[in-house]
Write an enzyme that holds these catalytic residues in place. Structure first.
Site, PDB file in Angstrom:
ATOM      1  NE  ARG A   1      -3.693  -2.116   2.716  1.00 53.79           N
ATOM      2  CZ  ARG A   1      -3.473  -3.355   3.177  1.00 53.79           C
ATOM      3  NH1 ARG A   1      -2.276  -3.719   3.555  1.00 53.79           N
ATOM      4  NH2 ARG A   1      -4.460  -4.217   3.252  1.00 53.79           N
TER       5      ARG A   1
ATOM      6  CG  ASP B   1      -7.104  -4.064   8.175  1.00 56.66           C
ATOM      7  OD1 ASP B   1      -7.187  -4.481   7.004  1.00 56.66           O
ATOM      8  OD2 ASP B   1      -6.472  -3.033   8.488  1.00 56.66           O
TER       9      ASP B   1
ATOM     10  NE  ARG C   1      -9.603  -7.898   3.511  1.00 57.26           N
ATOM     11  CZ  ARG C   1      -9.029  -6.953   2.786  1.00 57.26           C
ATOM     12  NH1 ARG C   1      -7.985  -6.296   3.264  1.00 57.26           N
ATOM     13  NH2 ARG C   1      -9.482  -6.661   1.591  1.00 57.26           N
TER      14      ARG C   1
ATOM     15  CG  HIS D   1      -5.219  -0.180   6.228  1.00 58.08           C
ATOM     16  ND1 HIS D   1      -5.893  -1.367   6.413  1.00 58.08           N
ATOM     17  CD2 HIS D   1      -5.350   0.124   4.911  1.00 58.08           C
ATOM     18  CE1 HIS D   1      -6.397  -1.758   5.257  1.00 58.08           C
ATOM     19  NE2 HIS D   1      -6.083  -0.877   4.326  1.00 58.08           N
TER      20      HIS D   1
HETATM   21  P1  NAI Z   1      -9.976   2.140  -8.823  1.00 59.85           P
HETATM   22  O1  NAI Z   1      -8.833   2.363  -9.715  1.00 59.85           O
HETATM   23  O2  NAI Z   1     -10.976   1.087  -9.182  1.00 59.85           O
HETATM   24  O3  NAI Z   1     -10.757   3.508  -8.606  1.00 59.85           O
HETATM   25  C1  NAI Z   1     -10.139   4.714  -8.315  1.00 59.85           C
HETATM   26  C2  NAI Z   1     -10.940   5.795  -9.013  1.00 59.85           C
HETATM   27  O4  NAI Z   1     -10.421   7.056  -8.602  1.00 59.85           O
HETATM   28  C3  NAI Z   1     -10.842   5.737 -10.544  1.00 59.85           C
HETATM   29  O5  NAI Z   1     -12.136   5.608 -11.100  1.00 59.85           O
HETATM   30  C4  NAI Z   1     -10.194   7.074 -10.904  1.00 59.85           C
HETATM   31  O6  NAI Z   1     -10.662   7.637 -12.119  1.00 59.85           O
HETATM   32  C5  NAI Z   1     -10.582   7.925  -9.704  1.00 59.85           C
HETATM   33  N1  NAI Z   1      -9.748   9.119  -9.560  1.00 59.85           N
HETATM   34  C6  NAI Z   1      -8.400   9.241  -9.693  1.00 59.85           C
HETATM   35  N2  NAI Z   1      -8.012  10.513  -9.482  1.00 59.85           N
HETATM   36  C7  NAI Z   1      -9.131  11.214  -9.192  1.00 59.85           C
HETATM   37  C8  NAI Z   1      -9.387  12.565  -8.869  1.00 59.85           C
HETATM   38  N3  NAI Z   1      -8.405  13.477  -8.806  1.00 59.85           N
HETATM   39  N4  NAI Z   1     -10.673  12.939  -8.650  1.00 59.85           N
HETATM   40  C9  NAI Z   1     -11.673  12.047  -8.707  1.00 59.85           C
HETATM   41  N5  NAI Z   1     -11.499  10.750  -9.003  1.00 59.85           N
HETATM   42  C10 NAI Z   1     -10.245  10.333  -9.246  1.00 59.85           C
HETATM   43  O7  NAI Z   1      -9.369   1.826  -7.367  1.00 59.85           O
HETATM   44  P2  NAI Z   1     -10.118   1.144  -6.125  1.00 59.85           P
HETATM   45  O8  NAI Z   1      -9.906  -0.314  -6.155  1.00 59.85           O
HETATM   46  O9  NAI Z   1     -11.492   1.679  -6.052  1.00 59.85           O
HETATM   47  O10 NAI Z   1      -9.245   1.703  -4.902  1.00 59.85           O
HETATM   48  C11 NAI Z   1      -9.283   3.074  -4.593  1.00 59.85           C
HETATM   49  C12 NAI Z   1      -8.300   3.403  -3.461  1.00 59.85           C
HETATM   50  O11 NAI Z   1      -8.744   2.791  -2.252  1.00 59.85           O
HETATM   51  C13 NAI Z   1      -6.872   2.885  -3.699  1.00 59.85           C
HETATM   52  O12 NAI Z   1      -5.939   3.820  -3.234  1.00 59.85           O
HETATM   53  C14 NAI Z   1      -6.821   1.619  -2.859  1.00 59.85           C
HETATM   54  O13 NAI Z   1      -5.519   1.267  -2.499  1.00 59.85           O
HETATM   55  C15 NAI Z   1      -7.652   2.066  -1.679  1.00 59.85           C
HETATM   56  N6  NAI Z   1      -8.213   0.993  -0.857  1.00 59.85           N
HETATM   57  C16 NAI Z   1      -8.215   1.205   0.492  1.00 59.85           C
HETATM   58  C17 NAI Z   1      -8.743   0.275   1.344  1.00 59.85           C
HETATM   59  C18 NAI Z   1      -8.745   0.546   2.807  1.00 59.85           C
HETATM   60  O14 NAI Z   1      -9.053  -0.349   3.593  1.00 59.85           O
HETATM   61  N7  NAI Z   1      -8.425   1.746   3.250  1.00 59.85           N
HETATM   62  C19 NAI Z   1      -9.315  -0.988   0.837  1.00 59.85           C
HETATM   63  C20 NAI Z   1      -9.297  -1.101  -0.604  1.00 59.85           C
HETATM   64  C21 NAI Z   1      -8.761  -0.125  -1.408  1.00 59.85           C
END
Ligand code: NAI
Length: 308
Positions: free
Chosen positions: A88, A148, A151, A175
């Site tokens: 991450r 977490d 899970r 995390h």
């Molecule tokens: P994804 O790639 O499917 O979606 C991210 C979206 O953000 C994309 O549609 C993209 O166009 C958009 N985006 C990028 N820059 C932007 C901006 N400036 N303004 C508006 N939209 C923008 O990724 P996913 O799988 O949805 O993951 C998103 C984030 O969440 C990642 O950083 C991932 O690591 C994190 N994550 C965190 C978790 C947690 O427990 N905290 C769990 C799972 C994912």
């Protein structure tokens, strides 16, 4: 109640889908920079209303923050997810730029909103959002511990062959694969310590599986997970908007609690209308305290990369 979810990717769209199905708000805005994606996904989701039976209509927005105006809760999921083999932490550079701009825009139109940060590396992104925006600390919450912990409960339930609903347990700390701390000592099955049912080796395996829970899925799927992250984020939103006062481990700004200052890390908090309302101070064992200290060091060195 109005809720905005920024990022209409896997996690953002799943979060919004869960929010509308539970009718947590009258208005839900899904915003993304990719032309048409948030509008398309919102319409697709709304077409499930006639099938599933709910009334909340999601509204898509291609980077138009005017539409998010007056939101009570905003969720930030915009940013790159990790690919197999990535940590991450490797996402920091690009995601820091995105989280900074998105937070500024959101607070411009919704200055009183409670902000939930999901983008990784989440503890550092939460800290960044706080430092850049100056938002009162109780209105800023990082989502990681809820996922977490889910899970952790699932792996415990699988090892015991029981329902995850009957398991209580928490994961605190950072995390990250090596920074999170599954509290096996305090986990229970209907109030009975899980150590009565599982051996020390089994508990150790559950903790190890929990810590690499996200990486395991990333390896299998090819990108990071979304069903449980979306449900976990919705659960935080629900406790806030329905003022449920649930106790959930969230990344919040610590000012001496758990022996840490000027850092955002996962600790159990009460979630209600005011955001995180108080920190629950668990009495940790010496080993757990040492693990928390080590976790804090890792989060701190990640924060240092931002030069805040
Ligand atoms: P994804 O790639 O499917 O979606 C991210 C979206 O953000 C994309 O549609 C993209 O166009 C958009 N985006 C990028 N820059 C932007 C901006 N400036 N303004 C508006 N939209 C923008 O990724 P996913 O799988 O949805 O993951 C998103 C984030 O969440 C990642 O950083 C991932 O690591 C994190 N994550 C965190 C978790 C947690 O427990 N905290 C769990 C799972 C994912």
């Amino acid at each position: 109640m109005k809720i905005t979810v920024v990022g209409a990717g896997a996690v953002g769209a799943t979060t919004a889908d869960n929010i509308i199905r539970r009718e947590l708000a009258e208005e839900v805005v899904l915003l993304d920079i990719k032309e048409g994606v948030s509008e398309g996904k919102s319409l697709d989701m709304y077409q499930t209303a006639a099938l599933l039976g709910f009334n909340t209509r999601p509204i898509g927005s291609t980077n138009d923050y005017e539409k998010t105006k007056g939101s009570d809760v905003v969720v930030i999921t915009s940013g790159l997810p990790r690919k197999p083999g990535m940590t991450r932490e490797e996402l920091i550079g690009i995601n820091a730029g995105i989280v900074k701009v998105v937070t500024e825009n959101l607070l411009k139109y919704s200055p009183k909103a409670i902000v939930i940060v999901v983008s990784n590396p989440m503890d550092t992104m939460t800290y960044l959002a706080l430092k850049e925006s100056g938002i009162p600390k109780k209105r800023l919450i990082g989502m990681g511990g809820a996922l977490d912990s889910a899970r952790f409960k699932t792996y415990l339930a699988l090892a015991m062959d029981v329902s995850p609903l009957d398991i209580h347990g928490m994961v605190i700390g950072g995390h990250g694969d090596t920074t999170m701390i599954p509290l096996t000592r305090l986990a229970t099955y209907n109030g009975i310590p899980v150590s009565r049912f599982l051996s020390a080796d089994q508990l150790e395996k559950v903790a190890a599986d929990t810590m690499v829970g996200g990486a395991t899925l990333t390896k299998l799927i090819g990108t990071s997970a979304w069903y449980a992250p979306g449900a976990a984020t919705m659960m935080l939103v629900e406790s806030i908007v329905r003022n449920q006062k649930r106790v959930v481990p969230c990344s919040v700004y610590l000012n001496g609690e758990y022996g840490q200052k000027d850092i955002c890390m996962g600790v159990p908090v009460v979630l209600g209308r005011g955001g995180w309302e108080k920190i629950i101070n668990l009495r940790l064992s010496d080993a757990e305290k040492a693990a928390f200290e080590k976790s804090a060091e890792a989060v701190r060195s990640m924060n240092a990369a931002l030069n805040l």
